[in-house]
Design a protein around this motif. Structure first.
Motif, PDB file in Angstrom:
ATOM      1  N   ILE A  89       0.844  -1.207   0.000  1.00 44.80           N
ATOM      2  CA  ILE A  89       0.000   0.000   0.000  1.00 44.80           C
ATOM      3  C   ILE A  89       0.874   1.249   0.000  1.00 44.80           C
ATOM      4  N   GLY A  90       1.867   1.290   0.901  1.00 47.13           N
ATOM      5  CA  GLY A  90       2.759   2.454   0.979  1.00 47.13           C
ATOM      6  C   GLY A  90       3.555   2.664  -0.291  1.00 47.13           C
ATOM      7  N   THR A  91       4.091   1.577  -0.846  1.00 46.00           N
ATOM      8  CA  THR A  91       4.932   1.678  -2.042  1.00 46.00           C
ATOM      9  C   THR A  91       4.116   2.011  -3.284  1.00 46.00           C
ATOM     10  N   PHE A  92       2.927   1.426  -3.418  1.00 48.97           N
ATOM     11  CA  PHE A  92       2.087   1.681  -4.593  1.00 48.97           C
ATOM     12  C   PHE A  92       1.630   3.133  -4.628  1.00 48.97           C
ATOM     13  N   MET A  93       1.225   3.654  -3.472  1.00 55.10           N
ATOM     14  CA  MET A  93       0.792   5.055  -3.391  1.00 55.10           C
ATOM     15  C   MET A  93       1.936   5.989  -3.791  1.00 55.10           C
ATOM     16  N   TRP A  94       3.121   5.677  -3.291  1.00 51.01           N
ATOM     17  CA  TRP A  94       4.328   6.462  -3.575  1.00 51.01           C
ATOM     18  C   TRP A  94       4.677   6.382  -5.064  1.00 51.01           C
ATOM     19  N   TYR A  95       4.592   5.161  -5.635  1.00 51.25           N
ATOM     20  CA  TYR A  95       4.943   4.989  -7.039  1.00 51.25           C
ATOM     21  C   TYR A  95       3.966   5.706  -7.967  1.00 51.25           C
ATOM     22  N   ALA A  96       2.655   5.570  -7.699  1.00 52.86           N
ATOM     23  CA  ALA A  96       1.631   6.171  -8.560  1.00 52.86           C
ATOM     24  C   ALA A  96       1.817   7.684  -8.661  1.00 52.86           C
ATOM     25  N   SER A  97       2.225   8.305  -7.567  1.00 52.34           N
ATOM     26  CA  SER A  97       2.398   9.763  -7.572  1.00 52.34           C
ATOM     27  C   SER A  97       3.541  10.192  -8.492  1.00 52.34           C
ATOM     28  N   ALA A 406      -0.250  11.988  -1.454  1.00 47.95           N
ATOM     29  CA  ALA A 406       0.112  10.587  -1.708  1.00 47.95           C
ATOM     30  C   ALA A 406       1.614  10.400  -1.923  1.00 47.95           C
ATOM     31  N   MET A 407       2.292  11.431  -2.450  1.00 47.62           N
ATOM     32  CA  MET A 407       3.729  11.328  -2.705  1.00 47.62           C
ATOM     33  C   MET A 407       4.536  11.328  -1.412  1.00 47.62           C
ATOM     34  N   THR A 408       4.058  12.037  -0.390  1.00 44.18           N
ATOM     35  CA  THR A 408       4.829  12.164   0.850  1.00 44.18           C
ATOM     36  C   THR A 408       4.299  11.308   1.991  1.00 44.18           C
ATOM     37  N   LEU A 409       3.052  10.829   1.889  1.00 43.39           N
ATOM     38  CA  LEU A 409       2.492   9.977   2.932  1.00 43.39           C
ATOM     39  C   LEU A 409       3.311   8.693   3.158  1.00 43.39           C
ATOM     40  N   PRO A 410       3.917   8.087   2.109  1.00 47.33           N
ATOM     41  CA  PRO A 410       4.772   6.916   2.346  1.00 47.33           C
ATOM     42  C   PRO A 410       5.951   7.176   3.285  1.00 47.33           C
TER      43      PRO A 410
END
Length: 512
Positions: A89-97, A406-410
């Motif tokens: 979840i953390g990595t996918f959110m970071w990647y999508a951004s 989403a880019m910084t939440l990870p």
């Protein structure tokens, strides 16, 4: 082992530092910070450096050293520290951004290039094949993304060469700022352009718009996010020469240099720039302030040398052009790194069955198929936004808002997993800064709380100022990406349960 993989595993200390510097340090943050807060920006950078960046860099160094054999970067770190679902979840959110970042930069990268060539932003007048300026920039963006993907898909050597050029350009830009400021200061016999009447100059802002507590908190968020991007290159630990030694050293050297660089750079701007005279005009904004400041530096150097007014103005114009060239090279370097590194981490770290078709296939140490799929997605979005009219432009504005948090939440996911990582005695930790459970817990709480506050304030600030729509879209982003990640992971678990267990004498690694 294939030759391509061997080549990829020889990233030396200096190129590593330059890759970190290129991905994290944003030169434009210096003039922008001075424009927003004057010398008052310095304490905020030091505070965010102490509470976030330096301890966060220490965390990344510990993660990197412990998992130096892992190819999955931050996904592998969180998976082994907490669990696979949390990590995905953390990595996918970071990647999508980062896909949205690529789309945004592919069209805006031409602005610094225009400044380098023409001395000003002329992109609003550009036209190819009779297309409008927006469509022309979109077409150039498509060509740019395809070209970068083609070069980057040929391995880390080609990427590190480009990022080294970008890192060197930014480093030289800072040297010009530093020594240019010192020269003007000496020539003016120690008199600085933006006077320091008292200690309050390092607290208050000369900008009328940044006098309230709300505005100062907004700047703290700006300062924290100016340090973002460290985790991107952290995924390259398995391709670093002597990783247990060079990787932590590269992170720590970069963290210290970047923290000092921001603070010193802001002060040096004040030595040759009077805020009211140079930046107080309505024509100065966040988009062009870097060019205005460096133009002024060139002008002040010419003035200090006693040169004619016309010559001083010409020197200023060339300084502004150099800023454009440097920023173009720096963005190019960052684009190459971010085209490859985030994708590498999420593909190589996660189980191959998570991804449809041949997306998870690794060729010569590079996820080539995934890179071209990523390229296709970016190209489609660019075309839709550039040729889709106002509705598409509004849609893209919402996408940017969705990825804003989403880019910084990870960062919260990574720092939140650190204490679990430290408590897990089965993980060997060859490099440790936080040696006790107490220090690990304190670091986890401080860093996580700092980033969580920054994200929370980023979300609520538009609503406080009357823009509820932006707040809603920033909440929708992380929720949407989390749901997509959960659906993908649940599908993988379902497929895994249905797959028959095959008895084999060969070991088939699930992770690629």
């Amino acid at each position: 082992m294939q030759k391509g993989v061997n080549d990829a595993k020889k990233l030396a200390l200096i190129p590593l530092i330059l890759m970190i510097f290129t991905s994290v340090f944003g030169f434009t943050n210096i003039p922008r910070s001075f424009y927003l807060m004057g010398y008052g920006a310095i304490p905020w950078y030091l505070l965010s450096g102490i509470t976030f960046f330096i301890p966060y860099a220490f965390m990344m160094a510990e993660y990197g050293s412990a998992f130096k054999e892992e190819k999955g970067g931050i996904y592998s770190w969180m998976e082994k520290s907490v669990n696979p679902k949390y990590a995905f979840i953390g990595t996918f959110m970071w990647y999508a951004s980062y896909i949205i970042w690529m789309v945004n930069v592919s069209s805006s990268i031409w602005i610094p290039l225009s400044n380098a060539i023409f001395g000003k932003d002329t992109t609003s007048t550009w036209s190819l094949f009779g297309l409008k300026a927006t469509q022309t920039l979109g077409l150039l963006g498509v060509i740019w993304v395809i070209t970068v993907t083609y070069i980057a898909s040929h391995g880390l050597k080609s990427i590190s060469k480009v990022t080294s050029v970008g890192g060197t350009a930014v480093a030289l830009l800072n040297i010009v700022l530093l020594f240019g400021g010192i020269f003007v200061l000496v020539a003016n016999k120690g008199k600085i352009a933006q006077p320091v009447a008292s200690a309050s100059a390092f607290i208050s802002s000369p900008n009328p718009a940044y006098q309230t507590t709300l505005a100062m908190l907004a700047f703290l968020v700006f300062a924290i996010f100016a340090y973002g991007g460290l985790e991107v290159v952290s995924g390259l630990v398995d391709q670093t020469e002597k990783p247990e030694k060079n990787f932590p050293r590269g992170l720590l050297i970069s963290a210290i240099l970047i923290s000092i660089g921001y603070s010193l750079g802001i002060f040096m701007v004040g030595t040759f720039t009077n805020w009211k005279e140079v930046l107080g005009s309505q024509n100065v904004n966040m988009a062009n302030v870097a060019y205005v400041v460096m133009n002024n530096l060139g002008y002040q150097i010419g003035h200090a040398l006693g040169l004619p007014e016309a010559t001083s103005l010409a020197i200023g114009a060339w300084f502004a052009r150099y800023v454009g060239l440097s920023m173009f090279l720096a963005l190019t370097g960052a684009f190459f790194t971010l085209t490859y590194a985030p994708l590498k981490q999420i593909i190589e770290g996660t189980p191959a069955k998570l991804w449809p078709g041949k997306i998870a296939k690794i060729e010569d140490g590079i996820p080539k198929t995934a890179m071209w799929v990523q390229c296709s997605i970016a190209v489609v979005i660019i075309i839709l936004v550039s040729f889709g009219g106002e509705a598409a432009a509004r849609f893209f504005a919402k996408l940017i808002l969705m990825t804003n948090v989403a880019m910084t939440l990870p960062y919260v996911f990574l720092s939140g997993a650190f204490y679990s990582f430290k408590k897990n005695k089965q993980i060997k930790k060859p490099f440790e800064i936080f040696k006790s459970n107490a220090s690990s817990l304190i670091a986890t709480v401080i860093v996580t709380a700092t980033v969580a506050f920054a994200n929370f304030f980023t979300i609520i600030q538009p609503a406080i100022e009357g823009d509820l729509s932006s707040t809603i879209w920033m909440i929708v982003g992380p929720v949407f990406f989390s749901l997509v990640a959960l659906l993908m992971y649940n599908r993988y678990e379902h497929v895994k349960e249905k797959s028959p267990v095959k008895v084999s004498t060969k070991i088939k690694p699930e992770h690629k």
